[in-house]
Structures are given as C-alpha cells and as structure tokens.
Design an enzyme around this catalytic site. Structure first.
Site, PDB file in Angstrom:
ATOM      1  NE  ARG A 101      -2.475  -2.429   2.668  1.00  0.00           N
ATOM      2  CZ  ARG A 101      -2.772  -2.825   3.886  1.00  0.00           C
ATOM      3  NH1 ARG A 101      -3.595  -2.135   4.613  1.00  0.00           N
ATOM      4  NH2 ARG A 101      -2.238  -3.915   4.379  1.00  0.00           N
TER       5      ARG A 101
ATOM      6  CD  GLU B 137       0.503 -10.428  17.642  1.00  0.00           C
ATOM      7  OE1 GLU B 137       0.085  -9.728  16.707  1.00  0.00           O
ATOM      8  OE2 GLU B 137      -0.215 -10.833  18.575  1.00  0.00           O
TER       9      GLU B 137
HETATM   10  P1  AMP Z   1       3.851  -2.499  11.657  1.00  0.00           P
HETATM   11  O1  AMP Z   1       5.129  -3.075  11.108  1.00  0.00           O
HETATM   12  O2  AMP Z   1       3.363  -3.220  12.881  1.00  0.00           O
HETATM   13  O3  AMP Z   1       3.960  -1.005  11.878  1.00  0.00           O
HETATM   14  O4  AMP Z   1       2.737  -2.779  10.581  1.00  0.00           O
HETATM   15  C1  AMP Z   1       2.648  -1.992   9.485  1.00  0.00           C
HETATM   16  C2  AMP Z   1       2.125  -2.716   8.270  1.00  0.00           C
HETATM   17  O5  AMP Z   1       1.074  -3.647   8.572  1.00  0.00           O
HETATM   18  C3  AMP Z   1       1.561  -1.700   7.327  1.00  0.00           C
HETATM   19  O6  AMP Z   1       2.129  -1.942   6.051  1.00  0.00           O
HETATM   20  C4  AMP Z   1       0.068  -1.885   7.366  1.00  0.00           C
HETATM   21  O7  AMP Z   1      -0.415  -1.932   6.057  1.00  0.00           O
HETATM   22  C5  AMP Z   1      -0.175  -3.215   8.074  1.00  0.00           C
HETATM   23  N1  AMP Z   1      -1.078  -3.092   9.255  1.00  0.00           N
HETATM   24  C6  AMP Z   1      -0.756  -3.288  10.561  1.00  0.00           C
HETATM   25  N2  AMP Z   1      -1.797  -3.110  11.381  1.00  0.00           N
HETATM   26  C7  AMP Z   1      -2.833  -2.758  10.587  1.00  0.00           C
HETATM   27  C8  AMP Z   1      -4.226  -2.396  10.857  1.00  0.00           C
HETATM   28  N3  AMP Z   1      -4.740  -2.368  12.089  1.00  0.00           N
HETATM   29  N4  AMP Z   1      -4.995  -2.072   9.804  1.00  0.00           N
HETATM   30  C9  AMP Z   1      -4.480  -2.083   8.536  1.00  0.00           C
HETATM   31  N5  AMP Z   1      -3.214  -2.404   8.236  1.00  0.00           N
HETATM   32  C10 AMP Z   1      -2.379  -2.748   9.234  1.00  0.00           C
END
Ligand code: AMP
Length: 175
Positions: A58, A95
């Site tokens: 995205r 996770e």
């Molecule tokens: P993080 O590495 O935990 O910051 O996760 C970021 C990536 O996971 C991004 O590319 C988001 O598209 C996806 N992502 C994580 N949590 C969500 C959520 N609650 N809703 C939509 N996309 C998420």
C-alpha cells in the site's frame, strides 16, 4: 469531508482482536484520494526530497503519485524475493515469526534525501526495517509519512528513537 471519515474499519480482520483500517474506501473516492496525495505533496514540496521510497504494497499506492507530483523518482521496498536485481535486505520480527524486506542496492545514492511512505504505522517494525535499508545505502531520511498512525501501539515513538521524524495524516485510537 475528512480523510479519516473515508477509512473503513473491519473488526477482527485478519485475526480476532485486530481492527483493520481499510483505505480502499478512501482510494475509490476521487476527492478523498486527491486530498490524501495533495496533503502529502504540499507538506514535502519545500523539503528538497530526492526520492520517495514506498513499502509494499500500500506504500506504493501513496508513494508513486507523491513522487510524480514532487518531480522525483520512486523506489519500491519489497517483501523478500520479489526484486529482480541485486538487493540488500533486513529481517524484522512480527508477532509470529520473522519477515524480510529488500531494496535494490542501486536504488539510492549516497547522501540522497529520502521520503519514506507507507499506509499505516502500527508497531513500526516494518518502517524501522525500511529505515535500516535506506541508511545502509547511504540515504538520509527526511521523514516517514503514513496515512494512518495507531499511536497506542507506539510505532511512531519507536521510529523517533532512531532519530527519524514521523508524520501521519490521521490517527485511530486502540489496536
Ligand atoms: P507495523 O510493522 O506493525 O507497523 O505494521 C505496518 C504494516 O502492517 C503496514 O504496512 C500496514 O499496512 C499493516 N497493518 C498493521 N496493522 C494494521 C491495521 N490495524 N490495519 C491495517 N493495516 C495494518
């Protein structure tokens, strides 16, 4: 009309307990789509950006139009095994388990000023890995920009600990 009002929330997707923030409802709206891109472009127009880097997938949707409007190039940061030429990669913890993102070694030149873009920051693990890759190639990160921040999860704080500035168009409480 606000950007936030156009983002749909899907409870318990892809797993129980996750509130999935779905930007497809924003992307299909011509006013919302333009508003999102224009806000990012007007923020970064004066910041001497050399390239925009977007995180799969995205981050590509937001990053490429921002790069075009700024008159600079776009660099994809992709999941492992997707880029055809020589890459450098970085592993990061999810996770459950480990993931890896990669960038072409010739994507960024020493000293270039990079704007890093993704749709959402949650734990910040993905963006942190992208920051490592860009710095490994000698790029300097002007800012990391997201459509959505989930501040209660703490990803933006995590990036700031690496000396990276963080900007988001909107934020949602909770997880
Ligand atoms: P993080 O590495 O935990 O910051 O996760 C970021 C990536 O996971 C991004 O590319 C988001 O598209 C996806 N992502 C994580 N949590 C969500 C959520 N609650 N809703 C939509 N996309 C998420």
């Amino acid at each position: 009309m606000t950007i936030k009002s156009k983002i749909r929330t899907i409870p318990h997707y892809p797993r129980q307990g996750i509130m999935f923030r779905d930007i497809t409802t924003l992307l299909k709206d011509p006013v919302g789509l333009r508003m999102m891109i224009d806000e990012l472009v007007s923020r970064y127009r004066g910041m001497k950006i050399d390239k925009v880097a977007g995180i799969e997938s995205r981050g590509f949707i937001l990053g490429a139009p921002v790069a075009v409007a700024l008159g600079v190039g776009f660099v994809p940061i992709r999941k492992k095994g997707k880029l055809p030429a020589e890459t450098v990669g970085h592993d990061y913890t999810l996770e459950y388990g480990v993931d890896r993102i990669e960038i072409h070694i010739d994507a960024i030149d020493q000293g270039e000023r990079i704007l890093l873009i993704d749709d959402l920051i949650a734990t910040g693990g993905t963006a942190e890995a992208a920051v490592h890759l860009i710095r490994k190639l000698g790029g300097s990160i002007v800012e990391c920009a997201f459509a959505i921040d989930l501040p209660d999860i703490g990803g933006a704080q995590r990036l700031k600990q690496h000396g990276v500035k963080v900007f988001a168009l909107t934020a949602f409480e909770g997880h």
